[in-house]
Write a protein that holds these residues in place. Structure first.
Motif, short mmCIF file in Angstrom:
data_model
loop_
_atom_site.label_atom_id
_atom_site.label_comp_id
_atom_site.label_asym_id
_atom_site.label_seq_id
_atom_site.Cartn_x
_atom_site.Cartn_y
_atom_site.Cartn_z
N THR A 117 -1.03 7.03 5.26
CA THR A 117 0.27 7.79 4.52
C THR A 117 0.77 8.64 4.52
N THR A 150 -6.08 4.38 4.74
CA THR A 150 -5.08 4.25 4.98
C THR A 150 -3.83 5.54 3.40
N GLN A 160 0.33 -1.22 -0.12
CA GLN A 160 0.26 -0.07 0.00
C GLN A 160 1.09 1.00 0.04
#
Lengths: 137, 137
Positions: free
Chosen positions: A58, A54, A19
DNA sequence: CGCCGAGTTGACAATGGTTCTCAACCGGGT
DNA sequence: ACCCGGTTGAGAACCATTGTCAACTCGGCG
């Protein structure tokens, strides 16, 4: 001010996951600012499945690490782009949105000087100019 | 681009109500930037009863009219202050948040010049400088 | 002075971006 | 292969801001 400190030196490990790699890759695919949600969509189009949360996490890490610049649109949305491209600013029309990219060595120098003067290192800045374009005024 | 146009010329009447007066008065009571919610509280402390929605609406009108400046905090909250105080910018420490207010006639001139050069009128701008302060680096 | 219509207001619902929660998962050092 | 702590994803939770709509106000008019 918050708990964003880091007594040790560098933030923990930071694992290179699929990811995270996907997000940084997508960040390479454009040079202007994009919102977290747009980035999330771009990931989808690429066939990469990455949760929205996510993406937010991030992007947050990256910005803390200084790897991406963050800006706020006029309506409070956060937009991101990877750091250090040809550095320029925007001159935006308040009424029709027409945008012109402008550069100014003088300002760059000025901000660096001011920062240095106050003992600030590792300087960056954001500058947006707003006005009414010829056609709209 | 949006529907913020005004085919007629100037926006409608704009009635001087108790609430609107209250808001503009409170705006006189401080010189830095405050959030709509803080302003709403200040009104309460003053004994003025003004709905939160009304505070938002009023602040919006005022900013459209150019009577107040709007800024976005790092976490996306909108903050306001009445216009035309000594215009200055912020030099912020990325890691501890320490802030210094700075001024720069040169930048002011530069932005105006650039805007004029592209035919933009009624110019304003936002500029924030980020760096790591002496104590944090 | 009372009446009227358009602009306003306020309580509350609705939005929408962003963050939190938490169980399932994965990477990599041993 | 095994384990542990960092990571992820789905969805709930947050919370600033905006929309909704009936009640209200201002100010001009008869």
């Amino acid at each position: 001010m918050t708990s964003t400190d880091d007594p040790a030196g560098t933030t923990p490990p930071l694992r290179p996951t699929r990811q995270r790699r996907a997000v940084t890759e997508v960040l390479e695919s454009f040079t202007d600012f994009r919102s977290a949600q747009e980035i999330h969509e771009l990931l989808g189009e690429r066939g990469e499945t990455v949760g929205l949360a996510t993406v937010y996490r991030t992007l947050q890490r990256l910005s803390e690490a200084g790897d991406v610049d963050v800006l706020r649109t006029e309506d409070g949305e956060a937009i991101y782009r990877r750091c250090s491209d040809s550095h320029h600013h925007h001159l935006v029309c308040r009424s029709c949105g027409a945008t012109v990219e402008v550069e100014g060595p003088a300002v760059e120098r000025w901000t660096r000087a001011i920062a240095a003067e106050h003992g600030y290192a590792d300087v960056s800045h954001t500058l947006e100019i707003f006005g009414t374009c010829a056609r709209c005024s």
